[in-house]
Motif scaffolding. Sequence first.
Motif, PDB file in Angstrom:
ATOM      1  N   ILE A 127       0.608  -0.522  -0.083  1.00  0.00           N
ATOM      2  CA  ILE A 127      -0.310  -0.018   0.197  1.00  0.00           C
ATOM      3  C   ILE A 127       1.249   1.547   0.144  1.00  0.00           C
ATOM      4  CG2 ILE A 127      -2.229   1.466   1.381  1.00  0.00           C
ATOM      5  CD1 ILE A 127      -3.279  -0.746   0.313  1.00  0.00           C
ATOM      6  N   LEU A 128       0.412   2.090  -0.900  1.00  0.00           N
ATOM      7  CA  LEU A 128       1.338   3.153  -0.825  1.00  0.00           C
ATOM      8  C   LEU A 128      -0.022   4.672  -0.718  1.00  0.00           C
ATOM      9  CD1 LEU A 128       3.806   5.261  -1.635  1.00  0.00           C
ATOM     10  CD2 LEU A 128       2.950   4.826  -3.747  1.00  0.00           C
ATOM     11  N   HIS A 129       0.290   5.252   0.901  1.00  0.00           N
ATOM     12  CA  HIS A 129      -0.909   6.393   0.569  1.00  0.00           C
ATOM     13  C   HIS A 129      -0.752   7.856   1.547  1.00  0.00           C
ATOM     14  CE1 HIS A 129      -4.929   5.937   1.861  1.00  0.00           C
ATOM     15  NE2 HIS A 129      -4.883   6.974   3.307  1.00  0.00           N
ATOM     16  N   VAL A 130      -1.172   8.243   0.988  1.00  0.00           N
ATOM     17  CA  VAL A 130      -1.392   9.578   1.470  1.00  0.00           C
ATOM     18  C   VAL A 130      -2.508   9.788   2.267  1.00  0.00           C
ATOM     19  CG1 VAL A 130      -2.599  10.520  -0.767  1.00  0.00           C
ATOM     20  CG2 VAL A 130      -1.280  11.920   0.766  1.00  0.00           C
ATOM     21  N   GLU A 131      -2.460  10.579   3.604  1.00  0.00           N
ATOM     22  CA  GLU A 131      -3.851  10.646   4.082  1.00  0.00           C
ATOM     23  C   GLU A 131      -3.918  11.733   3.614  1.00  0.00           C
ATOM     24  OE1 GLU A 131      -2.331  11.251   8.301  1.00  0.00           O
ATOM     25  OE2 GLU A 131      -1.132   8.873   7.976  1.00  0.00           O
ATOM     26  N   LEU A 132      -4.991  11.931   2.382  1.00  0.00           N
ATOM     27  CA  LEU A 132      -6.193  12.812   2.143  1.00  0.00           C
ATOM     28  C   LEU A 132      -7.420  12.075   1.709  1.00  0.00           C
ATOM     29  CD1 LEU A 132      -4.327  14.833   0.207  1.00  0.00           C
ATOM     30  CD2 LEU A 132      -4.670  15.262   2.379  1.00  0.00           C
ATOM     31  N   ASP A 133      -8.697  12.696   1.869  1.00  0.00           N
ATOM     32  CA  ASP A 133      -9.805  11.652   1.081  1.00  0.00           C
ATOM     33  C   ASP A 133      -9.985  12.628  -0.022  1.00  0.00           C
ATOM     34  OD1 ASP A 133     -11.016  14.106   1.351  1.00  0.00           O
ATOM     35  OD2 ASP A 133     -11.810  14.441   3.302  1.00  0.00           O
ATOM     36  N   GLU A 134     -10.914  11.447  -0.558  1.00  0.00           N
ATOM     37  CA  GLU A 134     -11.074  11.454  -2.121  1.00  0.00           C
ATOM     38  C   GLU A 134     -11.645  12.821  -2.973  1.00  0.00           C
ATOM     39  OE1 GLU A 134     -12.822   8.711  -4.138  1.00  0.00           O
ATOM     40  OE2 GLU A 134     -11.291   6.357  -2.296  1.00  0.00           O
ATOM     41  N   ALA A 135     -11.837  13.574  -1.445  1.00  0.00           N
ATOM     42  CA  ALA A 135     -12.887  14.681  -1.981  1.00  0.00           C
ATOM     43  C   ALA A 135     -11.813  15.861  -2.181  1.00  0.00           C
ATOM     44  CB  ALA A 135     -14.208  15.441  -1.110  1.00  0.00           C
ATOM     45  N   GLU A 136     -10.678  15.714  -1.071  1.00  0.00           N
ATOM     46  CA  GLU A 136      -9.314  16.962  -1.020  1.00  0.00           C
ATOM     47  C   GLU A 136      -8.670  16.131  -2.056  1.00  0.00           C
ATOM     48  OE1 GLU A 136      -7.289  20.072   0.401  1.00  0.00           O
ATOM     49  OE2 GLU A 136      -9.221  19.546   0.946  1.00  0.00           O
ATOM     50  N   ILE A 137      -8.427  15.448  -3.146  1.00  0.00           N
ATOM     51  CA  ILE A 137      -7.475  15.321  -3.622  1.00  0.00           C
ATOM     52  C   ILE A 137      -7.918  15.944  -5.308  1.00  0.00           C
ATOM     53  CG2 ILE A 137      -6.745  13.459  -4.920  1.00  0.00           C
ATOM     54  CD1 ILE A 137      -6.227  12.070  -2.661  1.00  0.00           C
ATOM     55  N   ALA A 138      -9.904  15.292  -4.909  1.00  0.00           N
ATOM     56  CA  ALA A 138     -10.077  16.117  -6.585  1.00  0.00           C
ATOM     57  C   ALA A 138     -10.348  17.641  -5.850  1.00  0.00           C
ATOM     58  CB  ALA A 138     -11.549  15.331  -6.093  1.00  0.00           C
ATOM     59  N   GLU A 139     -10.509  18.137  -4.982  1.00  0.00           N
ATOM     60  CA  GLU A 139     -10.801  19.478  -5.367  1.00  0.00           C
ATOM     61  C   GLU A 139      -9.047  20.095  -5.688  1.00  0.00           C
ATOM     62  OE1 GLU A 139     -11.757  23.288  -4.272  1.00  0.00           O
ATOM     63  OE2 GLU A 139     -13.152  21.166  -4.638  1.00  0.00           O
TER      64      GLU A 139
END
Length: 573
Positions: A508-520
């Motif tokens: 797993i390679l993960h950034v602690e951001l939710d999908e909505a924040e990434i999309a914004e």
Amino acid sequence: MSLRSDRWFKHPSKETRFQHLSAMRANGHVPESFVGKPIIGIFNSWSDLNSCNAPHKELVEFVKRGVLLAGGYPLEMHTITTPSDFMKPSDLPYRNLMAMDVEESIRALPIDGAVLLCECDKTTPAQLMGAASSNIPSIQLAAGHRASGSFRGKKVNYGTDLWRLMDDYNAGLMTDEEWKELEKCISCTQGGCPVMGTSSTMKCLSEVLGMMLPGTSTIPATHAGRKWAAEETGKRIVEMVREDLTPARLMTEAAFDNAIKLLAAIGGSTNAVIHLTAIAGRLGISIPLKRYEELSVDIPLLVNLQPSGEHSMDDFFEAGGLGAVISRLLPELDTTCLSALGTTLEESYRDYMSFRDDVIYTIDEPFKADAGIAVFTGNLAPSGAILKRAASSLINHKHRGKAIVFDSYEDMHARIDSEELEVDEMSVLVLRNCGPIGAGMPEWGALPIPKKLLKQGVRDMVRISDARMSGTSFGTNILHVSPEAQLGGPLAAIRSGDWIEVDLDQGILHVELDEAEIAERMKEWTPVRVHKRGFMRLHTDHILQAEEGCDLDFLRPRSKEDAHFIEPTVGRG
């Protein structure tokens, strides 16, 4: 025996036949000497800028002699070459151009078989891609690796030792005078890098795929055995034409599985993931990224060789070379696959022996148990990313740190050594916009350790990029992140200060951001680089992503039946 060249030199049209035979005479080729014989195209890739492939200037004469001794007729020709040291920003796009050069030259010319003279990182896969697409009998000959250098009484190897000593220099442990002295002595002969970098890796994989004679991939450039290998290669290609032993018969799905297992056993370059995928793709064979991990999970590292160990390619050759490794790996391989001799791997390699147990280990008592390629997915790499296990010091297999993001190679170089950079050994260095579209995917993935950390003794830290890494490099470098940032992949959304998690065991390679924040955040994103003309424009418009081999989409067949080129209509030129 019906020959492909007969379509030119025994053409039913007298006018066409006259034109072709007359053109051959102009270069001193008398029809009585070649008509009816297998005509072997020897594709030479040396140049005055490619020290890796330079030995072929001499070796080609021994290939010609072998062809003549076997009853064939040799014709030398040249393709572009891809000197990794010089091609900027990356030699990877030109791998595809060289593959096209090989394929189209074979397509257009009266050749029955091909000898492909390779060595430097991208020349070997480029030739294999062209050979796969053309599918006439073909075989490779490597130039061999260069000798190790000597620096102040110690053996040094171009590649791996260079990166280590560069860190020492940046940490203030070497003087300018010592650095200049190193430049003069670290690379003092021609040939490929003397470690298990991409050049050595791809030669070894070519051999196990059946595209290079057994026992020839690891002979040094300076050894007389190289000339023997050249002559034997010339002889063998004539036999392969008579046997109609084509790349498609050698490079089967099972053969690629064998190559992936061998990649783990030798601690080979991460670049091989891209190259094997691209070569297989030319044959209509798909290698999902996860396949690299699945096939190598039970394969330990058998070779104590830089960059994953301590020894050089000379030591490897003296210990028995690739043949000894394949011999010890046979229980894990599909031994019914064919070698370039046309015999099975079992028949071809069972009698090879190892002579140095400190260099070539056994499956039961390996050099390292944890080897092969680790594959990551997650919200930072939806289509995948990879890590070379044997070269990483990610001891706990998990890491969490704050990102320090560099938008480009230039940005990284401008800031990496700044005393104001808020970095510590737990930080995660991120470099983006260096993928296949962004910059041609250069070997920028082994980001330098910041000087202030080097001075504290830090020699490895987690680094993430959509770039590649030199096969001679080492460290915890997570590479080939896909989709790349230039294409709008999630890597484009992260900012310095974001928390990144790496879980090697779970992949797993993960950034602690939710999908909505990434999309914004992606609403503010724009591509960084635009190639406006030339081959790089063609490359940008058609390049596939890393997990698909970075080939050009129009060169990838839709099925195995569409894999090979259509023969040209032969008539008056």
